[in-house]
Design a protein around this motif. Structure first.
Motif, PDB file in Angstrom:
ATOM      1  N   TYR A 108       9.431  20.881   6.151  1.00  0.00           N
ATOM      2  CA  TYR A 108       8.931  19.857   7.060  1.00  0.00           C
ATOM      3  C   TYR A 108       7.419  19.985   7.244  1.00  0.00           C
ATOM      4  N   LEU A 109       6.945  21.230   7.441  1.00  0.00           N
ATOM      5  CA  LEU A 109       5.506  21.419   7.638  1.00  0.00           C
ATOM      6  C   LEU A 109       4.721  21.019   6.377  1.00  0.00           C
ATOM      7  N   SER A 110       5.271  21.329   5.207  1.00  0.00           N
ATOM      8  CA  SER A 110       4.576  20.966   3.964  1.00  0.00           C
ATOM      9  C   SER A 110       4.528  19.452   3.795  1.00  0.00           C
ATOM     10  N   ILE A 111       5.633  18.794   4.183  1.00  0.00           N
ATOM     11  CA  ILE A 111       5.658  17.324   4.105  1.00  0.00           C
ATOM     12  C   ILE A 111       4.579  16.743   5.015  1.00  0.00           C
ATOM     13  N   LEU A 112       4.443  17.342   6.233  1.00  0.00           N
ATOM     14  CA  LEU A 112       3.393  16.868   7.140  1.00  0.00           C
ATOM     15  C   LEU A 112       2.027  16.998   6.480  1.00  0.00           C
ATOM     16  N   CYS A 113       1.793  18.131   5.813  1.00  0.00           N
ATOM     17  CA  CYS A 113       0.510  18.338   5.129  1.00  0.00           C
ATOM     18  C   CYS A 113       0.270  17.236   4.106  1.00  0.00           C
ATOM     19  N   SER A 114       1.282  16.946   3.294  1.00  0.00           N
ATOM     20  CA  SER A 114       1.039  15.957   2.237  1.00  0.00           C
ATOM     21  C   SER A 114       0.866  14.551   2.806  1.00  0.00           C
ATOM     22  N   ILE A 115       1.613  14.249   3.902  1.00  0.00           N
ATOM     23  CA  ILE A 115       1.421  12.919   4.509  1.00  0.00           C
ATOM     24  C   ILE A 115      -0.016  12.793   5.018  1.00  0.00           C
ATOM     25  N   LEU A 116      -0.505  13.872   5.644  1.00  0.00           N
ATOM     26  CA  LEU A 116      -1.883  13.837   6.148  1.00  0.00           C
ATOM     27  C   LEU A 116      -2.870  13.669   5.002  1.00  0.00           C
ATOM     28  N   LEU A 117      -2.633  14.371   3.916  1.00  0.00           N
ATOM     29  CA  LEU A 117      -3.559  14.294   2.780  1.00  0.00           C
ATOM     30  C   LEU A 117      -3.590  12.881   2.193  1.00  0.00           C
ATOM     31  N   VAL A 118      -2.393  12.334   1.927  1.00  0.00           N
ATOM     32  CA  VAL A 118      -2.324  11.019   1.272  1.00  0.00           C
ATOM     33  C   VAL A 118      -2.900   9.917   2.160  1.00  0.00           C
ATOM     34  N   ASN A 119      -2.772  10.092   3.480  1.00  0.00           N
ATOM     35  CA  ASN A 119      -3.240   9.025   4.354  1.00  0.00           C
ATOM     36  C   ASN A 119      -4.639   9.225   4.914  1.00  0.00           C
ATOM     37  N   THR A 120      -5.308  10.302   4.507  1.00  0.00           N
ATOM     38  CA  THR A 120      -6.686  10.438   4.971  1.00  0.00           C
ATOM     39  C   THR A 120      -7.666  10.240   3.817  1.00  0.00           C
ATOM     40  N   ALA A 121      -7.150  10.040   2.603  1.00  0.00           N
ATOM     41  CA  ALA A 121      -8.047   9.772   1.473  1.00  0.00           C
ATOM     42  C   ALA A 121      -7.506   8.588   0.704  1.00  0.00           C
ATOM     43  N   ASP A 122      -8.398   7.788   0.198  1.00  0.00           N
ATOM     44  CA  ASP A 122      -8.002   6.688  -0.664  1.00  0.00           C
ATOM     45  C   ASP A 122      -7.269   7.251  -1.874  1.00  0.00           C
ATOM     46  N   PHE A 123      -6.184   6.604  -2.283  1.00  0.00           N
ATOM     47  CA  PHE A 123      -5.386   7.142  -3.383  1.00  0.00           C
ATOM     48  C   PHE A 123      -6.238   7.340  -4.642  1.00  0.00           C
ATOM     49  N   VAL A 124      -7.129   6.366  -4.864  1.00  0.00           N
ATOM     50  CA  VAL A 124      -7.993   6.428  -6.046  1.00  0.00           C
ATOM     51  C   VAL A 124      -8.915   7.652  -5.980  1.00  0.00           C
ATOM     52  N   ASP A 125      -9.461   7.907  -4.772  1.00  0.00           N
ATOM     53  CA  ASP A 125     -10.331   9.074  -4.609  1.00  0.00           C
ATOM     54  C   ASP A 125      -9.558  10.363  -4.819  1.00  0.00           C
ATOM     55  N   LEU A 126      -8.302  10.364  -4.331  1.00  0.00           N
ATOM     56  CA  LEU A 126      -7.473  11.558  -4.517  1.00  0.00           C
ATOM     57  C   LEU A 126      -7.291  11.838  -5.999  1.00  0.00           C
ATOM     58  N   LEU A 127      -6.993  10.761  -6.756  1.00  0.00           N
ATOM     59  CA  LEU A 127      -6.793  10.934  -8.203  1.00  0.00           C
ATOM     60  C   LEU A 127      -8.040  11.529  -8.842  1.00  0.00           C
ATOM     61  N   LYS A 128      -9.198  10.976  -8.448  1.00  0.00           N
ATOM     62  CA  LYS A 128     -10.443  11.484  -9.021  1.00  0.00           C
ATOM     63  C   LYS A 128     -10.671  12.928  -8.593  1.00  0.00           C
ATOM     64  N   PHE A 147       0.839  -1.193   0.000  1.00  0.00           N
ATOM     65  CA  PHE A 147       0.000   0.000   0.000  1.00  0.00           C
ATOM     66  C   PHE A 147       0.874   1.242   0.000  1.00  0.00           C
ATOM     67  N   LEU A 148       0.498   2.215  -0.777  1.00  0.00           N
ATOM     68  CA  LEU A 148       1.168   3.512  -0.688  1.00  0.00           C
ATOM     69  C   LEU A 148       0.512   4.321   0.409  1.00  0.00           C
ATOM     70  N   ASP A 149      -0.759   4.054   0.616  1.00  0.00           N
ATOM     71  CA  ASP A 149      -1.588   4.880   1.492  1.00  0.00           C
ATOM     72  C   ASP A 149      -2.139   4.024   2.619  1.00  0.00           C
ATOM     73  N   GLU A 150      -1.217   3.586   3.508  1.00  0.00           N
ATOM     74  CA  GLU A 150      -1.563   2.587   4.511  1.00  0.00           C
ATOM     75  C   GLU A 150      -2.784   2.911   5.362  1.00  0.00           C
ATOM     76  N   TYR A 151      -2.895   4.173   5.800  1.00  0.00           N
ATOM     77  CA  TYR A 151      -3.950   4.480   6.771  1.00  0.00           C
ATOM     78  C   TYR A 151      -5.155   5.141   6.133  1.00  0.00           C
ATOM     79  N   SER A 152      -5.244   5.090   4.794  1.00  0.00           N
ATOM     80  CA  SER A 152      -6.321   5.818   4.133  1.00  0.00           C
ATOM     81  C   SER A 152      -7.672   5.144   4.325  1.00  0.00           C
ATOM     82  N   ARG A 153      -7.674   3.918   4.874  1.00  0.00           N
ATOM     83  CA  ARG A 153      -8.956   3.241   5.046  1.00  0.00           C
ATOM     84  C   ARG A 153      -9.506   3.353   6.464  1.00  0.00           C
ATOM     85  N   LEU A 154      -8.854   4.171   7.294  1.00  0.00           N
ATOM     86  CA  LEU A 154      -9.398   4.410   8.629  1.00  0.00           C
ATOM     87  C   LEU A 154     -10.680   5.223   8.491  1.00  0.00           C
ATOM     88  N   ASP A 155     -11.386   5.347   9.624  1.00  0.00           N
ATOM     89  CA  ASP A 155     -12.589   6.170   9.576  1.00  0.00           C
ATOM     90  C   ASP A 155     -12.438   7.290  10.607  1.00  0.00           C
TER      91      ASP A 155
END
Lengths: 256, 264
Positions: free
Chosen positions: A122-142, A5-13
């Motif tokens: 560092y702060l921008s990296i935190l933002c992107s990690i949060l984004l990638v891991n709070t949405a399914d990668f497929v949904d992000l693409l869409k 998985f690229l987006d390990e935690y994206s399936r949390l709720d």
């Protein structure tokens, strides 16, 4: 086959996971913009941004250790770029580094700039990690597609996401085949086989790409990629968006 | 008599590197028929299948329900002919199962509700509805294979073209596939090495070797012709062998060791 998985935690709720991907992309993009546009002297603002992102991370239930590990993995790249800044920025010289026949002056302005680059990165990296891991990668693409990012770019990334693991599996199979047929080979021989493997892998992925294109043609592909969407921006999405923007602006203003 | 749904006339094809793949193929398939296409490796089976919807084309003519396969007809031809590749990783290229199965219907510009309905129906047919939201690379090989078939079923094709549908499938899923294909009322063309599978689901069979159709006809007649099959890299399937009973281990022992009394 491994289930990578690229987006390990994206399936949390969580509150954050339930937000519309488009809203999330917009909000995190705004976060990065605010962070980048904050003047370097406003240390307090950066601290507040960090607190805000930590708060979001806690809300999203992504383990802090995971975020820390991921963010530190990316930092060496930032350091490589930032390390040279203090030496070529003109200003008050604090210290001169003597490296043989080259003299490198270290300036105060340069140091400030380096600190600035590292903190903002560092702060921008935190933002992107949060984004990638709070949405399914497929949904992000869409989401990106809906936000008018060129279709071609979105398609390239989505094919990458689909086939990265297929190619990785292929490489692994070839490695296993190599290991089961070679006994204690090392040095030049190993490099030679490895370079052959890379070549074969390239040809195989190329052929696979051709087959995929044929499969697309078989099902009526003529140019544009069409997919179905079933999203609606809810009231909660709008609240989330407004809330984040107000906080970001408050932080920005408080520093002035 | 009704006109055949698939007509191939002197179809020839040579790959860019000079390898001849098809050397004048003539083939007719009647509407509703299930044709098994058999032949050794490298006989040109996959190449032939790619001619049915105009992916490959050099010499000769291909007609699908009377319509010539030429560039201006391609979009309607591809809606009629559903081709499933052997490698499911090539067949499934979209990020999720839903998008993959919806790819064909969306390209056919069906309305949104119809697309959703087609996807659900197709996935239900192959018993993969629960996987709708999943990503293809997290599925097992058998699951991918069944979803590959769903990706063309959703387009509701008149002709289903399958390349090696049973390769690498376990017996249970192979059985499931046989049941599924038996129930589908469309014309089917299936290239395979699985001759028992041909006996179960095909009405007629064509033998292809070195780019030519060597024989076409009734399944049992052709598949029990030992000389024909062995000359073209095939063999009579076990269930059609006249001497099948001799292969039971007990029977072999008996014939190898004549009763002791007689020797004495």
């Amino acid at each position: 086959m491994r289930h990578a998985f690229l987006d390990e935690y994206s399936r949390l709720d969580s509150i954050l996971h339930r937000r519309d991907p488009r809203v999330k992309i917009g909000v995190f993009f705004a976060c990065i913009l605010f962070i980048v546009l904050t003047p370097p002297e406003q240390m307090r603002s950066f601290f507040l941004y960090f607190l805000l992102l930590s708060g979001l991370m806690a809300l999203s239930r992504i383990p802090a250790v995971f975020v820390l590990r991921k963010s530190l993995e990316l930092m060496p790249i930032v350091f490589c770029i930032a390390a040279f800044i203090p030496f070529y920025k003109p200003g008050v010289v604090i210290f001169t580094l003597n490296a043989g026949f080259i003299r490198l002056p270290l300036t105060h302005t340069g140091l400030m700039l380096m600190w600035n680059v590292i903190v903002k990165a560092y702060l921008s990296i935190l933002c992107s990690i949060l984004l990638v891991n709070t949405a399914d990668f497929v949904d992000l693409l869409k989401g990106f597609e809906r936000l008018r990012i060129p279709r071609l770019v979105v398609m390239i990334v989505s094919f990458m996401y689909r086939y990265l693991f297929v190619i990785e599996d292929e490489l692994e199979r070839m490695q296993v085949a190599r290991m089961s047929r070679s006994v204690r080979r090392s040095g030049w021989g190993l490099i030679k086989t490895l370079s052959n493997i890379v070549g074969v892998l390239f040809i195989r992925s190329y052929e696979k790409a051709e087959k995929v294109y044929l499969a697309m043609c078989c099902r009526g592909y003529t140019g544009p990629i069409r997919t179905l969407h079933a999203w609606r921006i809810t009231k909660n999405d709008i609240y989330f968006c407004a809330f984040m923007l107000i906080i970001l602006m408050t932080i920005r203003m408080s520093g002035v | 008599m009704e006109r055949p749904i698939v007509e191939l006339n002197n179809v020839r094809f040579t790959y860019p590197d000079g390898t001849p793949a098809l050397a004048g193929v003539d083939l007719c398939v009647a509407r509703g028929q299930t044709l098994g296409l058999i032949g050794p490796n490298g006989a040109g089976k996959s190449t032939l299948l790619l001619h049915l919807n105009g992916i490959l084309k050099q010499h000769g003519s291909v007609r699908i329900s009377g319509m010539e396969v030429v560039d201006r007809n391609l979009s309607s031809i591809r809606g009629k002919v559903g081709l499933v590749f052997q490698d499911p990783d090539a067949q499934l290229f979209m990020p999720t199962v839903f998008d993959d199965v919806a790819f064909g219907p969306v390209n056919m510009q069906l309305p949104k509700v119809a697309v959703q309905e087609a996807v659900v129906n197709a996935l239900e047919l192959v018993d993969m509805l629960p996987a709708m939201k999943r990503s293809s690379h997290h599925l097992s090989f058998g699951e991918k294979k069944r979803i590959s078939i769903a990706t063309v079923l959703s387009m509701n094709p008149e002709i289903l073209v399958l390349d090696e549908p049973t390769s690498n499938l376990d017996p249970k899923h192979r059985r499931g596939l046989i049941e599924l294909l038996k129930e589908l009322p469309v014309t089917k063309i299936i290239a395979t090495h699985d001759l028992e599978f041909v006996i179960e689901i095909c009405d007629c069979v064509a033998v292809l070797d070195r780019g030519k159709i060597i024989a076409q006809g009734d399944v049992v007649n052709i598949l029990s012709d030992k000389r024909l099959l062995e000359a073209h890299g095939l063999e009579v399937p076990h269930s059609l062998r006249k001497d099948a009973h001799r292969h039971i281990p007990g029977a072999i022992e008996k014939s190898l060791h004549p009763p002791l009394e007689r020797i004495q």
